[in-house]
Design a protein around this motif. Structure first.
Motif, PDB file in Angstrom:
ATOM      1  N   ARG A  15       0.815  -1.092  -0.136  1.00 56.91           N
ATOM      2  CA  ARG A  15       0.189   0.163  -0.025  1.00 56.91           C
ATOM      3  C   ARG A  15       0.807   1.191   0.177  1.00 56.91           C
ATOM      4  N   SER A  51       2.179   6.534   9.543  1.00 51.45           N
ATOM      5  CA  SER A  51       2.599   5.326   8.961  1.00 51.45           C
ATOM      6  C   SER A  51       1.684   4.205   9.249  1.00 51.45           C
ATOM      7  N   GLU A  52       2.002   2.972   8.722  1.00 51.31           N
ATOM      8  CA  GLU A  52       1.241   1.897   8.808  1.00 51.31           C
ATOM      9  C   GLU A  52       0.952   1.622  10.262  1.00 51.31           C
ATOM     10  N   LYS A  97      -2.438   0.984  12.503  1.00 51.56           N
ATOM     11  CA  LYS A  97      -2.465  -0.245  13.224  1.00 51.56           C
ATOM     12  C   LYS A  97      -3.119   0.223  14.795  1.00 51.56           C
ATOM     13  N   TYR A 104      -4.845   6.864   0.102  1.00 46.39           N
ATOM     14  CA  TYR A 104      -3.375   6.756   0.334  1.00 46.39           C
ATOM     15  C   TYR A 104      -2.576   7.547  -0.928  1.00 46.39           C
TER      16      TYR A 104
END
Lengths: 341, 398, 85
Positions: free
Chosen positions: B3, B232-233, B237, B246
């Protein structure tokens, strides 16, 4: 992640740093009101058709860039990155004055076109016919360091194999006088003269021919004097180093009240380290740290510190790691770590 | 497929609205913000049209709750407002919780204050306080203070591609793991300096601009600010955050042709779009909508159209320029159009290119002229500037 | 007309920073753009300002300049006919 190797370091400054290869042997402190650059003969490097519209900053930038690519044996770089705090201030002044004096009439386009902050980067690209990545940073005293950070990122992530990165600022005619006035109004304003200059550096992921490594750059907006040393410690730890691993520090002291940031380190963790102070010979300007970076590169290359720059009398036999620290008015801080390769 | 970098918040102020909702409504109904200039006294008042933000400086200062005598350039005011909205939208309360940076961009900087006081700097030292806002980094610092960002803060100025480059740098910093969160965007206010500068280039239209039209007469300047929050990912999360879209592709190239004009073959634009597709790992046919640079100058629209045709061949996707509504907001253009690209993904729609009548005869590729609902997964946004600086971004819904 | 031509040459050299040129280097029929003096589109805009400021001639479309900025001779001819000051 790839390593960012430095292959060339070229500087135009208030000292004879362009033609002269003696690393500041004949340099002296600037005693005039402004630290004007010693200009090369630009006509030797720039074609007449291109040069006629260029203000000093653009000429300095384009010529330092050209020479830097030559020395680094890079024909066309895969990225061009420029830092400039004030941009093309001389043409900004020209257009501003014309605009106000003529009450918005009879204005010619040239000074407006040339006043744009990205003019230097654009002219370098145009001269080289370089269609690659092209960036201009304009954040005060970290304009150049933002560029360094970008250059390192491009090389580390393999986005580019070769990068030309530099910084440039010109004195102009009026803004520098006004900024001088502001300093004079302060109880402890900047003591070194305002100056100008340009420095460009050829970087690559290839080691062959390199003399130094750009290990790390950290840019941060604000920090308290009390926290500066611990901030630096974290930066060094990140790079697997201790304070005593630093063989020389180059600091951007300019004599104003904010020099306490430098003094804090000089009097504690770097008491036994060779200390370098360069703005009395380069003058102060947003990209003056380019001069410090240039000096750091040549220090590693030649393994010596020019007498004029040494603040304490400590010297070393070997210089492996060099740290640069610069800030402006307690803001726009940067740590830059260079290593011998 | 890996992604892109997540967008979790956005904020905007432009001639068509003082927040995302107002901008969205104006886009959906093609409500233009172009009109006569009112906040600046200029000799050219009757022969230009601009996309001006209606709010005065003191109104914006009030809504930011700035103390009485603070000196903020208009770019700093617009920027602070939009950036604060973005943080709020991303539901960020503790800014120092993660490594957070700010990458802003501007071309005008504090020129609005400089041009007002320039002739008094010599005679009246009291006015020198206004000069401190002149350097391009000043508006960014004011925004950083407003947001409480103390770490990585920088400013980009690559003419009209500035904000696109700020978004690109933010995405790269997050991808490389250098920062967890970056606020990215740009701000530019109208000024006499830029109005007269563009006037000398004879590329200002005295009517509402008509991007991509055969009879286009030039651009309308505008003012705006917009910011995105990139995270950030790991942060997404951990905090279980809602993602708006995105940043999947980005690229920066140089036309290396002329200080102000674009090349006939649109080489810089072509390279930027091509590289952005490569970074996003997408084929041209996967782009559902292009928010074009489309300034409505003779030179840009022709050059950009040629470049689009070179990339997309006979299958040019729906494209339009929203500058007919907002004006050309210079450094902020890439940021407000990033917001519009995300709105396009959220609303699953394509915005019309208003004021368009006839296609450019050399190419015959007309832009989208009607608002339409359709499946939109990937949007390309172009921003090109003086000095050959060309950037292209791709925003994706997943 | 000769005086006007001379004046134009001097102004063009000064206004466009043609440092390597003197008045004697520019013949009346030399092409100003392209192979001749090598002027470009930015110079054309500068010349439009010069027409306005010095001779009161207003051009609104840069394209109009193409037929006027051919050579010093053509330019002088145009100015002589259209000047308002």
């Amino acid at each position: 992640m790839k390593t960012c190797f430095i292959h060339s370091a070229i500087c135009i400054s208030a000292q004879e740093t362009f033609y002269n290869n003696d690393f500041l042997k004949e340099a002296s402190e600037v005693t005039t009101e402004f630290a004007s650059a010693i200009h090369p003969v630009y006509k030797d490097y720039i074609p007449p058709a291109a040069i006629r519209r260029m203000a000093p900053g653009v000429k300095m930038g384009v010529v330092a860039a050209k020479q830097s690519l030559n020395e680094a044996n890079i024909n066309i770089p895969e990225a061009i990155i420029v830092g400039t705090g004030m941009g093309c201030i001389e043409d900004s002044e020209k257009f501003l004055n014309a605009l106000i004096d003529n009450d918005e009439e009879f204005l010619a386009p040239t000074s407006f076109i040339q006043s744009t902050h990205n003019t230097v980067g654009a002219q370098i690209a145009l001269g080289l016919q370089c269609k690659a990545y092209n960036m201009t940073y304009v954040h005060g005293a970290v304009s150049f360091e933002s560029g360094l950070l970008d250059a390192q990122l491009l090389i580390q992530t393999s986005e580019a194999k070769t990068v030309l990165v530099g910084g440039v600022d010109e004195l102009g005619k009026e803004f520098s006088v006004f900024f001088n006035k502001i300093e004079k109004q302060q109880p402890q304003g900047i003591q070194v003269p305002f100056g100008e200059g340009a420095g460009f550096f050829g970087m690559s992921s290839e080691k062959a021919g390199a003399f130094a490594i750009l290990k790390d750059v950290q840019v941060f907006e604000t920090v308290s004097v009390a926290d500066i040393t611990s901030k630096l410690k974290a930066f060094l730890t990140n790079n697997g180093l201790l304070f005593q691993d630093i063989d020389a520090i180059l600091m951007g002291e300019n004599g104003d009240a904010y020099d306490v940031y430098y003094h804090e380190m000089q009097a504690s963790v770097f008491l036994k380290t060779p200390q370098i102070s360069y703005k009395k010979v380069s003058g102060e300007f947003y990209t003056a740290s380019v001069f410090g970076f240039w000096a750091g590169c040549h220090l590693l290359k030649r393994q010596e510190i020019p007498k004029i720059l040494l603040k304490n009398s400590i010297e070393k036999k070997n210089y492996q790691h060099v740290l640069l620290y610069n800030q402006y008015k307690g803001k726009e801080h940067s740590f830059t770590l260079l290593s011998r390769c | 497929m890996k992604r892109g970098v997540a967008i979790t918040g956005m904020g905007i102020i432009s001639a068509i609205g003082t927040n995302v909702e107002e901008n969205m409504t104006a886009l959906l109904f093609s409500k233009t913000g172009i009109g006569e200039i009112s906040n600046i006294t200029t000799r050219h008042q009757k022969d230009i049209k601009v996309g001006e933000v209606a709010n005065t400086n003191s109104q914006i200062a009030k809504s930011l709750q700035l103390p009485e005598n603070t000196i903020f350039s208009r770019s700093a005011l617009l920027g602070s407002l939009a950036a604060k909205q973005a943080l709020e939208n991303a539901q960020i309360e503790r800014i120092s919780e993660y490594r957070t940076g700010l990458v802003s961009s501007t071309t005008v900087g504090g020129m609005d204050l400089t041009e007002k006081h320039y002739k008094t700097f010599q005679s009246n030292p009291e006015t020198l306080k206004y000069l401190k806002s002149h350097p391009a980094g000043d508006s960014t610092q004011k925004i950083a203070e407003q947001l409480g960002i103390t770490e990585f803060v920088t400013t980009i100025s690559t003419a009209c591609s500035s904000a696109a480059n700020a978004i690109m740098l933010g995405a790269r910093l997050i991808k490389a793991g250098k920062l967890d969160r970056v606020i990215v965007g740009g701000t530019d206010c109208l000024s006499k300096f830029t109005i007269n500068g563009f006037k000398t280039l004879m590329i200002l239209s005295n009517e509402n601009c008509t991007p991509f039209d055969a009879n286009r007469k030039g651009l309308n300047l505008g003012e705006a600010a917009a910011y995105l929050v990139l995270e950030s990912e790991a942060v997404i999360k951990k905090a279980n955050k809602k993602v708006l879209g995105y940043v999947s592709g980005y690229a920066n190239a140089n036309d290396a042709f002329h200080q102000t004009a674009s090349s006939a073959e649109g080489e810089g634009a072509f390279l930027a779009m091509q590289k952005a597709l490569k970074v996003a790992n997408l084929q041209p046919e996967e782009i559902d909508y292009i928010n074009a640079h489309g300034t409505a100058t003779l030179n840009n629209d022709l050059s950009e159209s040629v470049a689009i045709k070179r990339i997309f061949g006979d299958a040019v996707p729906d494209f339009s320029s929203t500058k007919a509504l907002t004006g050309h907001t210079l450094a902020a253009a890439g940021a407000i159009e990033a917001v519009y690209s995300i709105v396009s993904l959220q609303e699953q729609c394509v915005f019309p290119n208003v004021n368009f009548k006839q296609p450019i005869p050399e190419l015959n590729i007309p832009p989208a002229v009607k608002f339409q609902k359709k499946k939109v997964r990937h949007v390309m946004s172009n921003s090109f500037g003086f000095g050959g600086n060309c950037s292209s971004l791709i925003f994706s819904s997943e | 007309m000769e005086t006007l031509r001379q004046e134009l040459k001097e102004n063009i050299i000064e206004q466009l920073n043609l440092e390597d040129f003197t008045v004697d280097d520019i013949a009346d029929d030399d092409r100003l753009f392209g192979d001749g003096l090598g002027l470009d589109s930015i110079d054309a805009l500068e010349l439009i300002v010069m027409l306005d400021k010095n001779y009161g001639i207003k051009l609104t479309d840069p394209k109009e300049g193409k037929e006027i900025f051919v050579s010093i001779a053509v330019l002088a001819e145009y100015i002589a006919t259209h000047r308002t000051k």
